[in-house]
Design a protein around this motif. Structure first.
Motif, mmCIF file in Angstrom:
data_model
loop_
_atom_site.group_PDB
_atom_site.id
_atom_site.type_symbol
_atom_site.label_atom_id
_atom_site.label_comp_id
_atom_site.label_asym_id
_atom_site.label_seq_id
_atom_site.Cartn_x
_atom_site.Cartn_y
_atom_site.Cartn_z
ATOM 1 N N TYR A 183 1.447 2.129 7.478
ATOM 2 C CA TYR A 183 1.126 0.795 6.877
ATOM 3 C C TYR A 183 1.546 -0.111 6.805
ATOM 4 N N SER A 184 1.293 -1.064 6.582
ATOM 5 C CA SER A 184 2.429 -2.555 6.887
ATOM 6 C C SER A 184 2.362 -3.556 6.038
ATOM 7 N N THR A 185 3.369 -4.316 5.734
ATOM 8 C CA THR A 185 3.495 -5.121 4.348
ATOM 9 C C THR A 185 2.433 -5.770 4.097
ATOM 10 N N LYS A 186 1.838 -5.895 4.354
ATOM 11 C CA LYS A 186 0.296 -6.703 4.059
ATOM 12 C C LYS A 186 -0.602 -5.852 3.777
ATOM 13 N N THR A 187 -0.605 -4.458 3.829
ATOM 14 C CA THR A 187 -1.450 -3.703 3.070
ATOM 15 C C THR A 187 -1.498 -2.231 2.331
ATOM 16 N N LEU A 188 0.485 -2.602 1.693
ATOM 17 C CA LEU A 188 0.821 -2.380 0.339
ATOM 18 C C LEU A 188 -0.397 -1.786 -0.331
ATOM 19 N N HIS A 189 -1.380 -2.379 -0.370
ATOM 20 C CA HIS A 189 -2.607 -2.077 -1.635
ATOM 21 C C HIS A 189 -2.973 -0.463 -1.275
ATOM 22 N N LYS A 190 -3.352 -0.296 0.009
ATOM 23 C CA LYS A 190 -3.300 0.953 0.149
ATOM 24 C C LYS A 190 -2.578 1.817 -0.299
ATOM 25 N N LEU A 191 -1.020 2.099 -0.225
ATOM 26 C CA LEU A 191 -0.432 2.511 -0.307
ATOM 27 C C LEU A 191 -0.600 2.847 -2.037
ATOM 28 N N GLU A 192 -0.307 2.280 -2.411
ATOM 29 C CA GLU A 192 -0.623 2.447 -3.759
ATOM 30 C C GLU A 192 -1.784 3.143 -4.031
ATOM 31 N N GLU A 193 -2.921 3.129 -3.491
ATOM 32 C CA GLU A 193 -3.606 3.562 -4.031
ATOM 33 C C GLU A 193 -3.459 5.691 -3.415
ATOM 34 N N ASP A 194 -2.534 5.279 -2.090
ATOM 35 C CA ASP A 194 -2.678 6.759 -1.914
ATOM 36 C C ASP A 194 -1.462 7.688 -2.350
ATOM 37 N N LEU A 195 -1.089 6.143 -3.367
ATOM 38 C CA LEU A 195 0.592 7.305 -4.335
ATOM 39 C C LEU A 195 0.103 7.534 -5.213
ATOM 40 N N THR A 196 -0.972 6.883 -5.607
ATOM 41 C CA THR A 196 -1.437 7.384 -7.044
ATOM 42 C C THR A 196 -1.464 8.864 -7.864
ATOM 43 N N PRO A 197 -2.712 9.788 -6.820
ATOM 44 C CA PRO A 197 -2.726 11.583 -7.281
ATOM 45 C C PRO A 197 -1.394 11.993 -7.045
ATOM 46 N N PHE A 198 -0.799 11.421 -5.661
ATOM 47 C CA PHE A 198 0.427 11.597 -6.373
ATOM 48 C C PHE A 198 1.631 12.178 -7.305
ATOM 49 N N LEU A 199 2.129 10.497 -7.811
ATOM 50 C CA LEU A 199 2.791 10.145 -8.453
ATOM 51 C C LEU A 199 1.804 10.288 -10.382
ATOM 52 N N GLY A 200 0.791 10.385 -10.127
ATOM 53 C CA GLY A 200 0.120 10.593 -11.957
ATOM 54 C C GLY A 200 0.353 8.789 -12.122
ATOM 55 N N THR A 201 0.165 7.757 -12.040
ATOM 56 C CA THR A 201 -0.249 6.694 -11.892
ATOM 57 C C THR A 201 0.177 6.004 -11.079
ATOM 58 N N ARG A 202 -0.660 4.782 -10.822
ATOM 59 C CA ARG A 202 -0.505 3.838 -10.180
ATOM 60 C C ARG A 202 0.370 2.895 -9.660
ATOM 61 N N ALA A 246 2.388 -4.349 20.693
ATOM 62 C CA ALA A 246 1.229 -3.366 21.144
ATOM 63 C C ALA A 246 1.189 -1.670 20.612
ATOM 64 N N LEU A 247 2.468 -1.732 20.077
ATOM 65 C CA LEU A 247 1.823 -0.374 19.092
ATOM 66 C C LEU A 247 1.043 -0.919 17.895
ATOM 67 N N ILE A 248 1.784 -1.913 17.417
ATOM 68 C CA ILE A 248 0.870 -2.379 16.096
ATOM 69 C C ILE A 248 -0.352 -1.937 16.267
ATOM 70 N N ASP A 249 -0.544 -3.063 17.533
ATOM 71 C CA ASP A 249 -1.772 -3.479 17.949
ATOM 72 C C ASP A 249 -2.975 -2.187 18.244
ATOM 73 N N ARG A 250 -2.522 -1.016 18.738
ATOM 74 C CA ARG A 250 -2.890 0.544 18.919
ATOM 75 C C ARG A 250 -3.472 1.226 17.541
ATOM 76 N N LEU A 251 -2.485 1.036 16.639
ATOM 77 C CA LEU A 251 -2.513 2.217 15.484
ATOM 78 C C LEU A 251 -3.387 1.395 14.953
ATOM 79 N N GLY A 252 -3.981 0.163 14.934
ATOM 80 C CA GLY A 252 -4.933 -0.642 14.126
ATOM 81 C C GLY A 252 -4.258 -0.754 13.002
ATOM 82 N N VAL A 253 -3.029 -1.494 12.977
ATOM 83 C CA VAL A 253 -2.646 -1.267 11.318
ATOM 84 C C VAL A 253 -2.629 -3.069 10.995
#
Length: 255
Positions: A183-202, A246-253
């Motif tokens: 993820y990036s510091t600008k896409t932590l909302h996606k991390l919130e979504e992905d962690l929800t099933p692991f944590l049982g809460t968002r 260059a790495l971040i660009d290639r990763l598409g983050v």
């Protein structure tokens, strides 16, 4: 109970990438007893010991060994940041820390960076000092994100210091496939979504800021550092973000 609800969570925290925010929120939800006490790679002598048995969350400035050594099942992730903002944020963080430090806190290896930042200007901090200082500084500032993904070590730069940037990026891309999500510091909302099933809460991550600088969160720090560095030094320090960019660009983050 689903496998996600019992999976370990491994947060590979690169310095100055909103890691304290992520860690504190996960600890709040899981409870301190579920968190591994190993937060920094220097706490233990081997890679494997950075992931002791019996915890749900492994989070910190950790090296990451081959996948077979790490706990399973697991969800592994890291967070990247605009490399120039990361460099500047880290510099100003150390400066604030040094200015508030006691004489005792400035002693020994832990105080080295604070002593250096108080003893010189920004250009001297990045481009001057002893060989020991330059080794520490470059390990933490010189394309750290690419070096970390390429080597799996927080201080892995010295093992590939002579590698061309293009080759470094390719190696980082190859090894980053071992990480479930980036993820990036600008896409932590996606991390919130992905962690929800692991944590049982968002979790709440995008709107939190732990350890943040006392300035507008949308303000750019790199231009402020450039002013302190001057044209010649800033051009040299800018090279510390070339492979990361260059790495971040290639990763598409998105950064």
């Amino acid at each position: 109970m689903s496998s996600k609800a019992t999976s370990r969570i491994v947060f590979l925290h690169i310095p100055k990438t909103a890691g304290q925010t992520v860690h504190m929120e996960l600890e709040r939800i899981l409870g301190a007893e579920a968190v591994s006490p190993v937060r920094v790679h220097t706490q233990v002598p081997t890679d494997a010991e950075q992931y002791p048995d019996g915890f749900r969350l492994y989070s910190g400035h950790l090296d990451w060994p081959e996948p077979a050594v790490m706990p399973t099942p697991r969800f592994t992730f890291t967070v990247l940041r605009d490399p120039f903002e990361r460099i500047a944020s880290f510099y100003f963080f150390l400066l604030r820390q040094a200015e508030a430090a006691t004489p005792e806190q400035l002693l020994g290896n832990p105080g080295m960076a604070m002593r250096e930042i108080l003893s010189t200007d920004a250009a001297g901090f990045f481009l001057g000092g002893s060989p020991q200082w330059q080794s520490w500084m470059r390990d933490h500032f010189d394309n750290l994100q690419a070096n970390y993904l390429a080597t799996g070590k927080i201080r892995g730069r010295r093992t590939i210091a002579d590698m061309a940037h293009d080759d470094l990026v390719e190696l980082a891309l190859q090894r980053s496939q071992q990480i479930d999500r980036i993820y990036s510091t600008k896409t932590l909302h996606k991390l919130e979504e992905d962690l929800t099933p692991f944590l049982g809460t968002r979790p709440t991550l995008q709107s939190l800021r732990v350890n943040a600088a006392p300035m507008d969160e949308n303000a750019k720090r790199w231009p402020e550092l450039v002013k302190l560095l001057g044209p010649e030094a800033s051009a040299q320090v800018e090279a510390f973000g070339v492979a990361d960019s260059a790495l971040i660009d290639r990763l598409g983050v998105a950064i």
